[in-house]
Write a protein that holds these residues in place. Structure first.
Motif, PDB file in Angstrom:
ATOM      1  N   SER A   1       0.723  -1.064  -0.078  1.00 14.46           N
ATOM      2  CA  SER A   1       0.030   0.004  -0.072  1.00 14.46           C
ATOM      3  C   SER A   1       0.900   1.069   0.061  1.00 14.46           C
ATOM      4  O   SER A   1       2.080   1.074   0.357  1.00 14.46           O
ATOM      5  N   ALA A   2       0.155   2.379  -0.563  1.00 15.91           N
ATOM      6  CA  ALA A   2       1.348   3.578  -0.542  1.00 15.91           C
ATOM      7  C   ALA A   2       1.089   4.302   0.749  1.00 15.91           C
ATOM      8  O   ALA A   2       0.245   4.282   1.382  1.00 15.91           O
ATOM      9  N   ILE A   3       2.131   4.848   1.165  1.00 17.65           N
ATOM     10  CA  ILE A   3       2.404   5.860   2.215  1.00 17.65           C
ATOM     11  C   ILE A   3       1.816   7.202   1.809  1.00 17.65           C
ATOM     12  O   ILE A   3       2.230   7.673   0.744  1.00 17.65           O
ATOM     13  N   ALA A   4       1.041   7.694   2.632  1.00 19.38           N
ATOM     14  CA  ALA A   4       0.228   8.942   2.063  1.00 19.38           C
ATOM     15  C   ALA A   4       1.120  10.230   1.682  1.00 19.38           C
ATOM     16  O   ALA A   4       0.998  10.935   0.918  1.00 19.38           O
ATOM     17  N   THR A   5       2.118  10.507   2.874  1.00 10.19           N
ATOM     18  CA  THR A   5       2.898  11.606   2.701  1.00 10.19           C
ATOM     19  C   THR A   5       4.301  11.484   3.239  1.00 10.19           C
ATOM     20  O   THR A   5       4.488  10.520   4.220  1.00 10.19           O
ATOM     21  N   SER A   6       5.080  12.284   3.066  1.00  8.04           N
ATOM     22  CA  SER A   6       6.704  12.322   3.338  1.00  8.04           C
ATOM     23  C   SER A   6       6.803  13.679   3.739  1.00  8.04           C
ATOM     24  O   SER A   6       6.822  14.502   2.807  1.00  8.04           O
ATOM     25  N   MET A   7       7.343  13.868   4.670  1.00  9.46           N
ATOM     26  CA  MET A   7       7.421  15.172   5.378  1.00  9.46           C
ATOM     27  C   MET A   7       8.885  15.618   5.893  1.00  9.46           C
ATOM     28  O   MET A   7       9.472  14.715   6.184  1.00  9.46           O
ATOM     29  N   VAL A   8       9.171  16.758   5.798  1.00 11.35           N
ATOM     30  CA  VAL A   8      10.520  17.190   6.368  1.00 11.35           C
ATOM     31  C   VAL A   8      10.169  18.020   7.470  1.00 11.35           C
ATOM     32  O   VAL A   8       9.683  18.981   7.213  1.00 11.35           O
ATOM     33  N   TYR A   9      11.162  18.230   8.659  1.00 11.78           N
ATOM     34  CA  TYR A   9      10.944  19.141   9.627  1.00 11.78           C
ATOM     35  C   TYR A   9      11.889  20.207   9.396  1.00 11.78           C
ATOM     36  O   TYR A   9      13.257  20.040   8.874  1.00 11.78           O
TER      37      TYR A   9
ATOM     38  N   LYS B   1       5.699  19.150   3.408  1.00 14.02           N
ATOM     39  CA  LYS B   1       5.770  17.972   2.283  1.00 14.02           C
ATOM     40  C   LYS B   1       7.166  18.135   1.590  1.00 14.02           C
ATOM     41  O   LYS B   1       7.641  19.043   1.103  1.00 14.02           O
ATOM     42  N   VAL B   2       7.769  16.692   1.385  1.00 17.90           N
ATOM     43  CA  VAL B   2       8.996  16.839   0.758  1.00 17.90           C
ATOM     44  C   VAL B   2       8.426  16.830  -0.843  1.00 17.90           C
ATOM     45  O   VAL B   2       7.259  15.909  -1.248  1.00 17.90           O
ATOM     46  N   PRO B   3       8.959  17.608  -1.604  1.00 21.31           N
ATOM     47  CA  PRO B   3       8.700  17.610  -3.023  1.00 21.31           C
ATOM     48  C   PRO B   3       8.901  16.313  -3.718  1.00 21.31           C
ATOM     49  O   PRO B   3       9.567  15.535  -3.497  1.00 21.31           O
ATOM     50  N   SER B   4       7.963  15.951  -4.920  1.00 19.92           N
ATOM     51  CA  SER B   4       8.004  14.660  -5.398  1.00 19.92           C
ATOM     52  C   SER B   4       8.832  14.760  -6.864  1.00 19.92           C
ATOM     53  O   SER B   4       8.993  13.692  -7.575  1.00 19.92           O
ATOM     54  N   THR B   5       8.981  15.962  -7.406  1.00 21.19           N
ATOM     55  CA  THR B   5       9.729  16.064  -8.525  1.00 21.19           C
ATOM     56  C   THR B   5      10.900  17.177  -8.454  1.00 21.19           C
ATOM     57  O   THR B   5      10.740  17.999  -7.411  1.00 21.19           O
ATOM     58  N   PRO B   6      12.112  17.167  -9.058  1.00 15.62           N
ATOM     59  CA  PRO B   6      12.914  18.323  -9.052  1.00 15.62           C
ATOM     60  C   PRO B   6      12.038  19.819  -9.553  1.00 15.62           C
ATOM     61  O   PRO B   6      12.386  20.841  -8.923  1.00 15.62           O
ATOM     62  N   GLY B   7      11.136  19.581 -10.021  1.00 21.82           N
ATOM     63  CA  GLY B   7      10.243  21.031 -10.273  1.00 21.82           C
ATOM     64  C   GLY B   7       9.640  21.501  -9.115  1.00 21.82           C
ATOM     65  O   GLY B   7       9.618  22.421  -8.832  1.00 21.82           O
ATOM     66  N   GLU B   8       8.925  20.385  -8.383  1.00 23.74           N
ATOM     67  CA  GLU B   8       8.262  20.772  -7.223  1.00 23.74           C
ATOM     68  C   GLU B   8       9.515  21.229  -6.164  1.00 23.74           C
ATOM     69  O   GLU B   8       9.387  21.927  -5.492  1.00 23.74           O
ATOM     70  N   ALA B   9      10.619  20.635  -6.126  1.00 20.40           N
ATOM     71  CA  ALA B   9      11.848  21.186  -5.351  1.00 20.40           C
ATOM     72  C   ALA B   9      12.235  22.344  -5.579  1.00 20.40           C
ATOM     73  O   ALA B   9      12.477  23.166  -4.522  1.00 20.40           O
ATOM     74  N   THR B  10      12.258  22.997  -6.759  1.00 16.76           N
ATOM     75  CA  THR B  10      12.629  24.334  -6.948  1.00 16.76           C
ATOM     76  C   THR B  10      11.322  25.318  -6.721  1.00 16.76           C
ATOM     77  O   THR B  10      11.539  26.489  -6.576  1.00 16.76           O
ATOM     78  N   MET B  11      10.238  24.764  -6.539  1.00 17.23           N
ATOM     79  CA  MET B  11       9.160  25.713  -5.890  1.00 17.23           C
ATOM     80  C   MET B  11       8.894  25.485  -4.307  1.00 17.23           C
ATOM     81  O   MET B  11       8.204  26.341  -3.854  1.00 17.23           O
ATOM     82  N   SER B  12       9.419  24.668  -3.827  1.00 19.03           N
ATOM     83  CA  SER B  12       9.164  24.263  -2.457  1.00 19.03           C
ATOM     84  C   SER B  12       9.855  25.494  -1.479  1.00 19.03           C
ATOM     85  O   SER B  12      10.864  26.099  -1.842  1.00 19.03           O
ATOM     86  N   PRO B  13       9.194  25.786  -0.359  1.00 17.74           N
ATOM     87  CA  PRO B  13       9.586  26.784   0.746  1.00 17.74           C
ATOM     88  C   PRO B  13      10.997  26.101   1.415  1.00 17.74           C
ATOM     89  O   PRO B  13      11.498  27.081   2.035  1.00 17.74           O
ATOM     90  N   LEU B  14      11.100  24.960   1.288  1.00 16.81           N
ATOM     91  CA  LEU B  14      12.503  24.417   1.643  1.00 16.81           C
ATOM     92  C   LEU B  14      13.601  24.923   0.935  1.00 16.81           C
ATOM     93  O   LEU B  14      14.686  24.799   1.643  1.00 16.81           O
TER      94      LEU B  14
ATOM     95  N   GLY C   1      20.463  16.543   0.673  1.00 10.70           N
ATOM     96  CA  GLY C   1      21.242  15.229   1.406  1.00 10.70           C
ATOM     97  C   GLY C   1      20.447  14.670   2.512  1.00 10.70           C
ATOM     98  O   GLY C   1      20.834  13.238   2.699  1.00 10.70           O
ATOM     99  N   HIS C   2      19.485  15.074   2.888  1.00 12.32           N
ATOM    100  CA  HIS C   2      18.759  14.509   4.123  1.00 12.32           C
ATOM    101  C   HIS C   2      17.283  14.099   3.284  1.00 12.32           C
ATOM    102  O   HIS C   2      16.699  13.070   4.012  1.00 12.32           O
ATOM    103  N   ALA C   3      16.466  14.945   2.909  1.00 13.28           N
ATOM    104  CA  ALA C   3      15.340  14.462   2.504  1.00 13.28           C
ATOM    105  C   ALA C   3      15.090  14.132   1.359  1.00 13.28           C
ATOM    106  O   ALA C   3      14.227  13.152   1.070  1.00 13.28           O
ATOM    107  N   MET C   4      16.212  13.912   0.211  1.00 11.24           N
ATOM    108  CA  MET C   4      15.990  13.249  -0.925  1.00 11.24           C
ATOM    109  C   MET C   4      16.933  12.022  -0.881  1.00 11.24           C
ATOM    110  O   MET C   4      16.408  10.954  -1.128  1.00 11.24           O
ATOM    111  N   ALA C   5      18.268  12.357  -0.439  1.00 10.43           N
ATOM    112  CA  ALA C   5      19.422  11.435  -0.539  1.00 10.43           C
ATOM    113  C   ALA C   5      19.369  10.344   0.784  1.00 10.43           C
ATOM    114  O   ALA C   5      19.807   9.223   1.024  1.00 10.43           O
ATOM    115  N   LEU C   6      18.660  10.838   1.679  1.00  9.63           N
ATOM    116  CA  LEU C   6      18.176  10.114   2.979  1.00  9.63           C
ATOM    117  C   LEU C   6      19.446   9.857   3.807  1.00  9.63           C
ATOM    118  O   LEU C   6      19.705   8.885   4.333  1.00  9.63           O
ATOM    119  N   HIS C   7      20.410  10.764   3.776  1.00  9.60           N
ATOM    120  CA  HIS C   7      21.456  10.414   4.545  1.00  9.60           C
ATOM    121  C   HIS C   7      21.288  10.582   6.076  1.00  9.60           C
ATOM    122  O   HIS C   7      20.627  11.598   6.340  1.00  9.60           O
TER     123      HIS C   7
END
Length: 441
Positions: free
Chosen positions: A102-110, A117-130, A181-187
């Motif tokens: 089953s799908a996990i509903a959301t992925s988030m970062v503090y 919400k962690v962006p799902s695409t590079p395009g979203e990443a460049t629009m994110s307040p993160l 490094g942490h939200a995408m690469a999960l180091h």
């Protein structure tokens, strides 16, 4: 049991069961032993009674928590990404047929006291307040470079560059570095910056690929989870091994790992000895062949409401170490009856991180606990993390690594690949197998 085998495997954790299935498929005569009367070892999924036996000295669970058999709680919580190595093994061995995801509903970062919400695409990443306004174009340039590098790693090489070098080359600031490094690469910590950039870039590409697949499937996060708990993963690989004539003996004590002239020759249980050319096992069977590297804090929390600010039946939240004044990230996961691991009206949240002090473990995970809201019950453990002191090629004893604090399975898959190479002398090449008759392990 008094027979000759190609390999004996001790413990039914995920690493051991994956190797059992792979080696059995390749024609090896496998004997698989576990001292426990259940599959999974440290990565088992337990019911409510088993949870209280483990953490509360067998106390009876409160009746208001519901039926004990409605719970399947992971002792080591992790999610899967659709692009990671373990998924490839599941597909190529056809073990995926034994599982339902089953799908996990959301992925988030503090970040700065809030969760996003962690962006799902590079395009979203460049629009994110993160990612800061002035950093968006620089981040886009980095992601465009990754696309070129993915298509031709040799031409667009990273040879000799650390990840810190790459960040500097694209003028990415600390906030953007933290996101990548942490939200995408999960180091888990900052050590990756001093290491070769290739690994981190591959991790970011894997995340982006998993996120793209999620969007194609109308999912809002790249993470998936096997219904009825992670304990089904080792059982599925055990079933694969059994299909190819692997022999399983649960509830069987291991009294001695027999060596002659310093080389493994067999395993003794009571007055019976099984002989083999090689032995594989988890660190609990080889205390003299491992060293301690870390301690992992894990907390299992039963809730009556979803994690505040997520409004989701399932979620992952990453708390980067810089945001909480630590050396290591904290991972929070939450599951519900949608994943068939607890009754309706309850949620199971888990928190994990590397222990950095000898004090109260709850103090170290306080930032994660604060996000959960009211907690009905909490179960906290601190486990040692071990790694083998030798590669096993001299004595034919191959020991797996303990499960780490990360929320994904890439390190498990890396260990499987490394052990397979040392055991067989060749790289693990995944080949889809013709189906044979089923069996129950």
């Amino acid at each position: 049991m008094d027979e000759e085998y190609d390999v004996i495997i001790l413990g039914t954790g995920l690493t051991e069961c994956m190797l059992s299935g792979i080696l059995a498929v390749e024609g090896k005569k496998v004997l698989h032993i576990d001292r426990n009367n259940f599959y999974g070892g440290e990565c088992a999924s337990v019911n409510l009674t088993q949870l209280y036996e483990r953490f509360r000295n067998g106390a009876e669970p409160p009746k208001e928590l519901g039926r004990e058999r409605d719970y399947l709680i992971d002792l080591i919580p992790k999610f899967l990404m659709t692009g990671e190595g373990l998924i490839k093994v599941l597909v190529y061995t056809n073990v995926v047929r034994y599982l339902e995801f089953s799908a996990i509903a959301t992925s988030m970062v503090y970040n700065s006291g809030k969760i996003y919400k962690v962006p799902s695409t590079p395009g979203e990443a460049t629009m994110s307040p993160l990612v800061g306004v002035l950093q968006k174009l620089k981040a886009r340039s980095f992601f465009e470079f990754l696309q070129k590098w993915q298509s031709d790693p040799e031409k667009n090489g990273l040879d000799g560059k650390t990840m810190a070098d790459v960040y500097s080359e694209y003028s990415l600031n600390e906030d953007t570095q933290e996101f990548i490094g942490h939200a995408m690469a999960l180091h888990l910590d900052e050590k990756y910056k001093k290491k070769a950039a290739r690994d981190t870039c591959q991790r970011v590409i894997m995340y982006a690929s998993s996120a793209a697949r999620a969007l194609d499937d109308n999912r809002s996060s790249p993470y998936i989870y096997p219904q009825y708990g992670l304990g089904d993963l080792p059982q599925a690989f055990a079933r694969l091994s059994a299909v190819y004539a692997g022999t399983f003996m649960l509830d069987t004590p291991v009294d001695e790992v027999v060596r002659e002239n310093g080389v493994f020759v067999g395993v003794r249980s009571g007055d019976k000895t099984a002989r083999a050319k090689q032995v594989i096992g988890d660190p609990s069977y080889f205390r003299n062949d491992v060293r301690k590297t870390d301690r992992v804090i894990r907390a299992i929390c039963i809730l009556r409401e979803p994690i505040p600010k997520t409004s989701a039946d399932s979620a992952q939240i990453i708390l980067p170490q810089r945001q909480i004044g630590r050396e290591h990230d904290i991972y929070v996961t939450c599951l519900s009856s949608q994943q068939k691991i607890c009754p309706a009206g309850f949620f199971v949240a888990s928190i994990s991180t590397i222990a950095e002090t000898s004090g109260d473990p709850k103090d170290e995970i306080a930032a994660g606990l604060k996000l959960l809201g009211p907690i009905e019950q909490i179960f906290v453990s601190v486990s040692d993390v071990y790694e083998p002191v030798a590669d096993g090629t001299q004595d034919n004893v191959f020991v797996s690594r303990s499960y780490d604090a990360t929320s994904h399975f890439e390190t498990v898959y890396d260990d499987v690949k490394d052990m397979y190479r040392r055991i067989t002398g060749k790289e693990l090449v995944l080949q889809q197998r013709p189906e044979v008759g089923d069996a129950s392990a």
